[in-house]
Design a protein around this motif. Sequence first.
Motif, PDB file in Angstrom:
ATOM      1  N   PRO A 100      -4.397  -5.793  -3.069  1.00 53.54           N
ATOM      2  CA  PRO A 100      -4.184  -4.648  -2.172  1.00 53.54           C
ATOM      3  C   PRO A 100      -3.701  -3.398  -2.892  1.00 53.54           C
ATOM      4  O   PRO A 100      -4.073  -2.276  -2.516  1.00 53.54           O
ATOM      5  CB  PRO A 100      -3.143  -5.162  -1.171  1.00 53.54           C
ATOM      6  CG  PRO A 100      -2.525  -6.352  -1.803  1.00 53.54           C
ATOM      7  CD  PRO A 100      -3.567  -6.945  -2.675  1.00 53.54           C
ATOM      8  N   PRO A 146       1.630   1.568  -4.170  1.00 55.81           N
ATOM      9  CA  PRO A 146       0.608   0.779  -4.865  1.00 55.81           C
ATOM     10  C   PRO A 146       0.761   0.770  -6.386  1.00 55.81           C
ATOM     11  O   PRO A 146       0.519  -0.252  -7.031  1.00 55.81           O
ATOM     12  CB  PRO A 146      -0.699   1.447  -4.442  1.00 55.81           C
ATOM     13  CG  PRO A 146      -0.320   2.843  -4.098  1.00 55.81           C
ATOM     14  CD  PRO A 146       1.054   2.746  -3.495  1.00 55.81           C
ATOM     15  N   ARG A 152      -7.960   1.513   3.680  1.00 57.60           N
ATOM     16  CA  ARG A 152      -6.602   0.986   3.843  1.00 57.60           C
ATOM     17  C   ARG A 152      -6.537   0.001   5.000  1.00 57.60           C
ATOM     18  O   ARG A 152      -5.991  -1.105   4.865  1.00 57.60           O
ATOM     19  CB  ARG A 152      -5.622   2.132   4.082  1.00 57.60           C
ATOM     20  CG  ARG A 152      -4.240   1.654   4.499  1.00 57.60           C
ATOM     21  CD  ARG A 152      -3.250   2.787   4.596  1.00 57.60           C
ATOM     22  NE  ARG A 152      -2.852   3.251   3.272  1.00 57.60           N
ATOM     23  CZ  ARG A 152      -1.871   4.127   3.073  1.00 57.60           C
ATOM     24  NH1 ARG A 152      -1.214   4.630   4.093  1.00 57.60           N
ATOM     25  NH2 ARG A 152      -1.567   4.508   1.850  1.00 57.60           N
ATOM     26  N   GLN A 161       0.810  -1.216   0.000  1.00 57.41           N
ATOM     27  CA  GLN A 161       0.000   0.000   0.000  1.00 57.41           C
ATOM     28  C   GLN A 161       0.848   1.273   0.000  1.00 57.41           C
ATOM     29  O   GLN A 161       0.365   2.331  -0.399  1.00 57.41           O
ATOM     30  CB  GLN A 161      -0.923  -0.011   1.216  1.00 57.41           C
ATOM     31  CG  GLN A 161      -2.052  -1.025   1.090  1.00 57.41           C
ATOM     32  CD  GLN A 161      -2.860  -1.167   2.361  1.00 57.41           C
ATOM     33  OE1 GLN A 161      -2.325  -1.066   3.475  1.00 57.41           O
ATOM     34  NE2 GLN A 161      -4.152  -1.410   2.219  1.00 57.41           N
ATOM     35  N   GLU A 201      -5.922   0.003  -2.936  1.00 57.11           N
ATOM     36  CA  GLU A 201      -5.319   1.221  -2.387  1.00 57.11           C
ATOM     37  C   GLU A 201      -5.414   2.366  -3.395  1.00 57.11           C
ATOM     38  O   GLU A 201      -5.723   3.511  -3.030  1.00 57.11           O
ATOM     39  CB  GLU A 201      -3.856   0.958  -2.037  1.00 57.11           C
ATOM     40  CG  GLU A 201      -3.080   2.183  -1.590  1.00 57.11           C
ATOM     41  CD  GLU A 201      -3.523   2.705  -0.238  1.00 57.11           C
ATOM     42  OE1 GLU A 201      -3.164   3.856   0.090  1.00 57.11           O
ATOM     43  OE2 GLU A 201      -4.228   1.988   0.484  1.00 57.11           O
ATOM     44  N   GLU A 212      -7.646   8.387   6.224  1.00 57.52           N
ATOM     45  CA  GLU A 212      -7.735   7.594   5.001  1.00 57.52           C
ATOM     46  C   GLU A 212      -7.235   8.385   3.811  1.00 57.52           C
ATOM     47  O   GLU A 212      -7.619   9.522   3.585  1.00 57.52           O
ATOM     48  CB  GLU A 212      -9.168   7.136   4.741  1.00 57.52           C
ATOM     49  CG  GLU A 212      -9.259   6.401   3.418  1.00 57.52           C
ATOM     50  CD  GLU A 212     -10.542   5.633   3.245  1.00 57.52           C
ATOM     51  OE1 GLU A 212     -11.370   5.657   4.145  1.00 57.52           O
ATOM     52  OE2 GLU A 212     -10.686   5.010   2.190  1.00 57.52           O
ATOM     53  N   GLY A 269      -9.168   3.567  -3.452  1.00 57.10           N
ATOM     54  CA  GLY A 269      -9.665   4.247  -2.255  1.00 57.10           C
ATOM     55  C   GLY A 269     -11.150   4.046  -2.043  1.00 57.10           C
ATOM     56  O   GLY A 269     -11.669   2.937  -2.124  1.00 57.10           O
TER      57      GLY A 269
END
Length: 719
Positions: A687, A372, A627, A369, A691, A715, A694
């Motif tokens: 992931p 990304p 996340r 993350q 990420e 976030e 969002g």
Amino acid sequence: MKSETPRTNGILAGLARFCYRRRRLVLLTWVVGVIVVAFAGFGYGAAPDNDFSGGDSGSAKTQELIEKHFPEQQGDTLTLAIKADKGIDDPAARQKIEKTIADLVASPVTGPVISPYQDKDLVTADRRIARTVIPLTDQDVTKDEVKPLVATVKNASDDGVTLGLGGYMAEKAETPPQGSAESVGILAAAVILFIAFGSLVAMGLPIVTALLAIAAGLALTKLVGHLVPAPDFTLIFGAMIGLGVGIDYALFIVTRYKDGLRDDDGPESATVTAITTAGRSVLFAGTTVVIALLGLVVMGQRLMTGVAVATSITVLITMIAAVTLLPAFLGFTGYKINSLRLPRRASRRVGPPPQERRTLAERWAGVVQRKPLIAAVLAGASLLLLAAPMLSMRLSQPDASVQPRDRSSYISHEILSEGFGPGYGAPLIFAGEVGSKGADLRPVVEAVGKTEGIAHATPLRVSKDGQAVIFMAFPTTGYQDEATVDLVHKLRDEVLPRAPGGEEVLVGGPNAGTIDAAEESGSRLPLMIAVVIAMSMVLLIALVRSVTIALQAAVMNLLSIGAAYGVVVAVVQWGWLGPALGFPAAMPVTTWVPMMMFPVLFGLSMDYQVFLISRVREEYERTGDTRAAVAQGLARTAKVITAAAAIMIAVFTTSLLGPDLAVKQGGLGMAAAVLIDATIVRLILVPAVMELCGKANWWMPGRRAQKAPSPPQSEKVTA
């Protein structure tokens, strides 16, 4: 939006309570039901149907014409190939050859044979190599009846005379049974489960549940075969898929049950929680696999429809077993689920509580993350690189030329190729109706015989009713050669239309039939892919309530399946590590393997997506932080998904121990796909992409803004 909690009054909760409390009744019903169904299915089920002919292709129409006007041609044949170092006229060689032919003719399943000593066309010019055709008197001759013929020929060979028996039934007769491959898969799954759970009791529940479900599913498959026929590889694939998903589904539920016990729930409450959470995901995941498998119906091929229905039944039974039989077993085990543990597990309680430590999976998610875009690009590039060989995929059917070198059918192929050319095993059959006109098709035979790539064309043969003619032509190239495919197209598109009367002549035979089947499959495959993706996306949207995640899943699954196709092409067609993995020679990919692989792999990939995203969704609804939800979801599912993937890989890889080349191709491809999906896709691509997206991960048309949880200020939305 409030946090999602397991429902205690829904249908699944009620089912879980009933199965838990009436566990003796449920277990007895399952055991009696499996015994009855197994007795009926394995005792009175339909025999496999391996006739892939039919449809509107040129080869299918040729076969129909031959069946109509040449009924005497319907019986199968074997070919005896003979090679004598001193020539077939050597007294010792002749004695051996004539005795072998006499032994073959004496069999109750063979008809009259023309000896090569009676027909000079059956012998090469140097009289070192000869052949003869052994007709089988019954269309329903079994491979067990042909085995003695193969043994007779193999035993007759010595240093001076080499004999080989070829033909479809000869290949079937000397192909050994699948053997203990499934047993090896079960043993490997048991070891993986024991490592994952650390308990013999917890290890045994998924295996026993899966085995009972598979027994019922395969028996039902045999019974359904009376209505929807399926080929002989269906049971092998059904067992592999059923074993893999059956153990995996039970694994997810048992894992959630153990989590409930650790959270101080009682056994009944933990069972209800497991079924209403993991069980719900199992039903969605299993339904996705069933829908994907039924996508094979779109191919429009009778036997592939049978494969779709049969394997779907097995998966359906494993789903039912997971949410009914497993809760009953959990009722018997209760707190003893952790009995007979690994001794070394006791020390793992020392130190801070698990919730205060970040797991390896959670730390890994954090690494992905933080970068990304780089992670997504590298993962995507890796998948595309693995998929690149797919662009050169060729489809065909295994023939004698790719069989193990000690098989009589391969020896026959080698002898005939040496003496009569590689195209002798790939004859083309030309057929046409002449009717009352009495059309003279000799110019067609002449045109075909003069075509580049044709070694020899036989004279015309007229049917007994005088309404049709046939002749054969032997290519200069073999069954698996791409040049043979080009030759068939040239004959159909150029040679026959230009010859007088040639526009009415059809090209068929096993070789042309394989080419037609491959091209028909290739043309219909995109439609099947589109249907499977569309239906699976609708189901996933209903589960996770997000269009974005459904789109992500579809794209990622396509990438992982494409990579699996690439691995199959590299190993099977290019020959990379082929001999080490049990493929005697480089060969095209078997026609039905990509068709079968796609729906199975798409469904299984959706399985892992469902289990991961369901947990991520729970965390997101609890915290509102994408996340953190991804990291926590990956942390809580990484161990179980890794174990599930390892089980799948073990089960599919065991197919490489079996003798069937096509099944081995499918097992290799599915094992590679699961490995790729559980590593590159689940650990990196998912992931990374989530990420990048969002809050957009949870986009759903028509959802009111106030229904979304308010994410913390921390976030980071990178969409």
